[in-house]
Design a protein around this motif. Sequence first.
Motif, PDB file in Angstrom:
ATOM      1  N   ALA A 197      27.775  58.293   6.751  1.00  0.00           N
ATOM      2  CA  ALA A 197      28.419  58.737   7.988  1.00  0.00           C
ATOM      3  C   ALA A 197      27.984  57.874   9.164  1.00  0.00           C
ATOM      4  O   ALA A 197      26.882  57.322   9.179  1.00  0.00           O
ATOM      5  N   GLY A 198      28.856  57.760  10.130  1.00  0.00           N
ATOM      6  CA  GLY A 198      28.557  57.108  11.396  1.00  0.00           C
ATOM      7  C   GLY A 198      28.946  58.048  12.521  1.00  0.00           C
ATOM      8  O   GLY A 198      29.301  59.200  12.281  1.00  0.00           O
ATOM      9  N   LEU A 199      28.903  57.568  13.734  1.00  0.00           N
ATOM     10  CA  LEU A 199      29.281  58.376  14.884  1.00  0.00           C
ATOM     11  C   LEU A 199      30.425  57.724  15.630  1.00  0.00           C
ATOM     12  O   LEU A 199      30.452  56.509  15.815  1.00  0.00           O
ATOM     13  N   TRP A 200      31.374  58.552  16.045  1.00  0.00           N
ATOM     14  CA  TRP A 200      32.416  58.122  16.972  1.00  0.00           C
ATOM     15  C   TRP A 200      32.187  58.919  18.241  1.00  0.00           C
ATOM     16  O   TRP A 200      32.008  60.145  18.202  1.00  0.00           O
ATOM     17  N   ILE A 201      32.159  58.235  19.372  1.00  0.00           N
ATOM     18  CA  ILE A 201      31.971  58.882  20.661  1.00  0.00           C
ATOM     19  C   ILE A 201      33.337  59.065  21.296  1.00  0.00           C
ATOM     20  O   ILE A 201      34.067  58.096  21.504  1.00  0.00           O
ATOM     21  N   ASP A 234      29.701  63.389  20.502  1.00  0.00           N
ATOM     22  CA  ASP A 234      29.589  62.749  19.189  1.00  0.00           C
ATOM     23  C   ASP A 234      30.439  63.460  18.132  1.00  0.00           C
ATOM     24  O   ASP A 234      30.578  64.671  18.147  1.00  0.00           O
ATOM     25  N   HIS A 235      30.968  62.660  17.207  1.00  0.00           N
ATOM     26  CA  HIS A 235      31.702  63.168  16.040  1.00  0.00           C
ATOM     27  C   HIS A 235      31.230  62.386  14.821  1.00  0.00           C
ATOM     28  O   HIS A 235      31.116  61.167  14.877  1.00  0.00           O
ATOM     29  N   TRP A 236      30.912  63.088  13.726  1.00  0.00           N
ATOM     30  CA  TRP A 236      30.575  62.419  12.474  1.00  0.00           C
ATOM     31  C   TRP A 236      31.846  61.820  11.899  1.00  0.00           C
ATOM     32  O   TRP A 236      32.887  62.476  11.873  1.00  0.00           O
ATOM     33  N   SER A 267      34.308  65.063  11.864  1.00  0.00           N
ATOM     34  CA  SER A 267      33.837  66.408  12.184  1.00  0.00           C
ATOM     35  C   SER A 267      33.010  66.330  13.450  1.00  0.00           C
ATOM     36  O   SER A 267      32.214  65.399  13.619  1.00  0.00           O
ATOM     37  N   ALA A 268      33.172  67.291  14.329  1.00  0.00           N
ATOM     38  CA  ALA A 268      32.390  67.305  15.564  1.00  0.00           C
ATOM     39  C   ALA A 268      30.906  67.483  15.235  1.00  0.00           C
ATOM     40  O   ALA A 268      30.543  68.230  14.339  1.00  0.00           O
ATOM     41  N   ARG A 269      30.059  66.772  15.937  1.00  0.00           N
ATOM     42  CA  ARG A 269      28.605  66.934  15.774  1.00  0.00           C
ATOM     43  C   ARG A 269      28.180  68.080  16.678  1.00  0.00           C
ATOM     44  O   ARG A 269      28.366  68.031  17.897  1.00  0.00           O
ATOM     45  N   LEU A 270      27.612  69.112  16.080  1.00  0.00           N
ATOM     46  CA  LEU A 270      27.256  70.317  16.815  1.00  0.00           C
ATOM     47  C   LEU A 270      25.763  70.583  16.737  1.00  0.00           C
ATOM     48  O   LEU A 270      25.106  70.260  15.741  1.00  0.00           O
ATOM     49  N   ASP A 271      25.217  71.217  17.792  1.00  0.00           N
ATOM     50  CA  ASP A 271      23.811  71.624  17.756  1.00  0.00           C
ATOM     51  C   ASP A 271      23.697  72.942  16.977  1.00  0.00           C
ATOM     52  O   ASP A 271      24.710  73.497  16.550  1.00  0.00           O
ATOM     53  N   PRO A 272      22.497  73.452  16.751  1.00  0.00           N
ATOM     54  CA  PRO A 272      22.339  74.680  15.969  1.00  0.00           C
ATOM     55  C   PRO A 272      23.058  75.895  16.563  1.00  0.00           C
ATOM     56  O   PRO A 272      23.305  76.879  15.858  1.00  0.00           O
ATOM     57  N   TYR A 273      23.418  75.829  17.846  1.00  0.00           N
ATOM     58  CA  TYR A 273      24.110  76.946  18.495  1.00  0.00           C
ATOM     59  C   TYR A 273      25.629  76.770  18.509  1.00  0.00           C
ATOM     60  O   TYR A 273      26.348  77.584  19.072  1.00  0.00           O
ATOM     61  N   VAL A 302      27.361  67.992  20.644  1.00  0.00           N
ATOM     62  CA  VAL A 302      26.260  67.087  20.989  1.00  0.00           C
ATOM     63  C   VAL A 302      26.866  65.877  21.691  1.00  0.00           C
ATOM     64  O   VAL A 302      27.758  65.228  21.155  1.00  0.00           O
ATOM     65  N   CYS A 303      26.384  65.597  22.889  1.00  0.00           N
ATOM     66  CA  CYS A 303      26.836  64.438  23.657  1.00  0.00           C
ATOM     67  C   CYS A 303      25.597  63.584  23.941  1.00  0.00           C
ATOM     68  O   CYS A 303      24.969  63.701  24.989  1.00  0.00           O
ATOM     69  N   SER A 304      25.215  62.752  22.991  1.00  0.00           N
ATOM     70  CA  SER A 304      23.921  62.070  23.004  1.00  0.00           C
ATOM     71  C   SER A 304      23.867  60.818  23.879  1.00  0.00           C
ATOM     72  O   SER A 304      22.796  60.368  24.229  1.00  0.00           O
ATOM     73  N   GLY A 305      25.003  60.201  24.164  1.00  0.00           N
ATOM     74  CA  GLY A 305      24.994  58.952  24.913  1.00  0.00           C
ATOM     75  C   GLY A 305      24.579  57.757  24.069  1.00  0.00           C
ATOM     76  O   GLY A 305      24.151  56.738  24.586  1.00  0.00           O
ATOM     77  N   THR A 306      24.705  57.881  22.740  1.00  0.00           N
ATOM     78  CA  THR A 306      24.323  56.813  21.819  1.00  0.00           C
ATOM     79  C   THR A 306      25.108  55.529  22.059  1.00  0.00           C
ATOM     80  O   THR A 306      24.587  54.434  21.889  1.00  0.00           O
ATOM     81  N   ALA A 307      26.363  55.672  22.442  1.00  0.00           N
ATOM     82  CA  ALA A 307      27.238  54.511  22.653  1.00  0.00           C
ATOM     83  C   ALA A 307      28.242  54.859  23.745  1.00  0.00           C
ATOM     84  O   ALA A 307      28.408  56.027  24.097  1.00  0.00           O
TER      85      ALA A 307
END
Length: 99
Positions: A42-46, A52-54, A65-71, A75-80
């Motif tokens: 998997a990678g990330l698409w912003i 983030d989305h896987w 799939s959307a990247r979600l936190d435990p709640y 997740v909007c990490s700012g990776t790219a």
Amino acid sequence: MKSAKIALLLCAAVSLAACDAPKKDKTVDRGIDRKHLSQLKAGLWIDPNGCDHWIIDDGAEGYLSARLDPYGKPVCSGTAPPNTAVGPFKSGSNVSDPI
């Protein structure tokens, strides 16, 4: 007019018949190099909002799939930067992607 109604009813019947297809396991890739999705990389698409989305691209099919936190919040990490894909998301399969 009568033939148009018959054609419309036939199309509706065929469309509804497709809804009764047996359920399939969505965690298994059914392509040329069949394997469980956990074996793909998997990678990330912003997205444009910076979240983030896987993503997985196995050459013929793609998964997102959307990247979600435990709640359950995004997740909007700012990776790219927005609208950017990062990571080895195309390396989980031997099928080449012509695009």
